[in-house]
Design a protein around this motif. Structure first.
Motif, short mmCIF file in Angstrom:
data_model
loop_
_atom_site.label_atom_id
_atom_site.label_comp_id
_atom_site.label_asym_id
_atom_site.label_seq_id
_atom_site.Cartn_x
_atom_site.Cartn_y
_atom_site.Cartn_z
N ALA A 121 -28.79 -10.73 -20.54
CA ALA A 121 -28.69 -9.67 -21.54
C ALA A 121 -27.55 -9.93 -22.52
CB ALA A 121 -28.49 -8.33 -20.84
N LYS A 122 -26.40 -10.34 -22.02
CA LYS A 122 -25.25 -10.57 -22.91
C LYS A 122 -25.45 -11.81 -23.78
CE LYS A 122 -21.17 -8.44 -21.46
NZ LYS A 122 -19.78 -8.65 -21.10
N ALA A 123 -26.03 -12.85 -23.21
CA ALA A 123 -26.21 -14.11 -23.95
C ALA A 123 -27.46 -14.09 -24.83
CB ALA A 123 -26.28 -15.28 -22.97
N GLN A 134 -27.08 -23.46 -16.57
CA GLN A 134 -27.21 -23.32 -18.01
C GLN A 134 -26.17 -22.39 -18.62
OE1 GLN A 134 -31.51 -22.43 -17.79
NE2 GLN A 134 -31.80 -24.16 -19.15
N MET A 135 -25.39 -21.72 -17.78
CA MET A 135 -24.32 -20.88 -18.30
C MET A 135 -23.19 -21.76 -18.80
SD MET A 135 -23.76 -17.90 -15.49
CE MET A 135 -25.10 -16.87 -14.96
N PRO A 136 -22.48 -21.34 -19.83
CA PRO A 136 -21.30 -22.09 -20.25
C PRO A 136 -20.32 -22.23 -19.08
CG PRO A 136 -21.83 -20.37 -21.85
CD PRO A 136 -22.71 -20.15 -20.65
N ALA A 137 -19.70 -23.38 -18.98
CA ALA A 137 -18.81 -23.68 -17.86
C ALA A 137 -17.69 -22.66 -17.71
CB ALA A 137 -18.23 -25.08 -18.01
N HIS A 138 -17.18 -22.12 -18.83
CA HIS A 138 -16.07 -21.17 -18.74
C HIS A 138 -16.47 -19.85 -18.08
CE1 HIS A 138 -17.86 -19.73 -22.52
NE2 HIS A 138 -17.27 -18.59 -22.24
N LEU A 139 -17.76 -19.59 -17.95
CA LEU A 139 -18.19 -18.36 -17.28
C LEU A 139 -18.31 -18.54 -15.77
CD1 LEU A 139 -20.98 -17.03 -19.67
CD2 LEU A 139 -18.59 -16.28 -19.46
N ARG A 140 -18.63 -19.72 -15.35
CA ARG A 140 -18.82 -19.98 -13.93
C ARG A 140 -17.47 -20.02 -13.20
NH1 ARG A 140 -22.34 -24.23 -16.17
NH2 ARG A 140 -20.68 -25.66 -15.60
N THR A 167 -18.08 -12.28 -24.46
CA THR A 167 -18.70 -11.85 -25.72
C THR A 167 -19.32 -13.10 -26.31
OG1 THR A 167 -17.00 -10.18 -26.05
CG2 THR A 167 -18.31 -10.79 -27.97
N PRO A 168 -20.65 -13.13 -26.42
CA PRO A 168 -21.27 -14.35 -26.95
C PRO A 168 -20.90 -14.58 -28.41
CG PRO A 168 -22.90 -12.62 -26.60
CD PRO A 168 -21.60 -12.10 -26.10
N PRO A 169 -20.87 -15.84 -28.82
CA PRO A 169 -20.55 -16.12 -30.22
C PRO A 169 -21.61 -15.52 -31.15
CG PRO A 169 -21.00 -18.16 -28.97
CD PRO A 169 -21.12 -17.01 -28.04
N GLY A 170 -21.15 -15.10 -32.33
CA GLY A 170 -22.07 -14.58 -33.33
C GLY A 170 -22.26 -13.15 -33.15
#
Length: 170
Positions: A121-123, A134-140, A167-170
């Motif tokens: 939902a957030k991404a 597939q999640m960005p490494a900084h989230l894991r 907070t996703p970019p954009g």
């Protein structure tokens, strides 16, 4: 279910999530099996010895009562929420064991959040793309996924903390 672990990830204060060190408040139990039915391959993933648990595992009723008390104490005046990745797997076991052995769930019938869905939902990605790989490494979490219930609980608490701040970019 032969073991479970829980870790406090944080608290919601109004609309703000306040993370805490998930290693600071934890609960872990290894249970005596309630049936002879089991899947040997699933058991092997846990690294636990079923024969030892049959002899020395905790009584499920006692462990679930203690876990419910721990949750009440840890949540204080707040409402506890079970967060997991994937939630559907952990929820079915935890809810069933709480209902069967204590008569009630400390999470009610629906105070839970699926970390996979939260990320999707957030991404803004389809649920099928919401895998940890597939999640960005900084989230894991930087912790290894050991399949030990307490290790996994701390790992998932860190994932929740990261997703709450994401907070996703954009």
């Amino acid at each position: 279910m032969i073991s479970f672990g829980m870790a406090v990830a944080g608290r919601m204060t109004g609309r703000v999530f306040e993370p805490v060190d998930p290693r600071g408040r934890t609960f872990y139990a290894e249970l005596r099996p309630i049936s002879d039915d089991h899947v040997p391959e699933a058991l092997a993933v846990s690294g636990l010895d079923r024969d030892l648990l049959v002899r020395e595992g905790r009584d499920p009723a006692e462990a679930m009562r203690e876990a419910a008390g721990w949750i009440r104490e840890a949540s204080g005046n707040g409402s506890p929420v079970l967060a997991a990745y994937p939630l559907s797997y952990d929820w079915m076991w935890m809810y069933w064991y709480f209902m069967r052995f204590t008569g009630a769930s400390p999470f009610g019938h629906s105070r839970c959040i699926d970390l996979k869905t939260l990320y999707a939902a957030k991404a803004g990605v389809p649920i099928g793309w919401a895998t940890k790989r597939q999640m960005p490494a900084h989230l894991r979490s930087g912790r290894p996924h050991t399949h030990h219930a307490l290790d996994d609980a701390v790992e998932q608490a860190e994932l929740l903390q990261n997703l709450m701040a994401f907070t996703p970019p954009g």
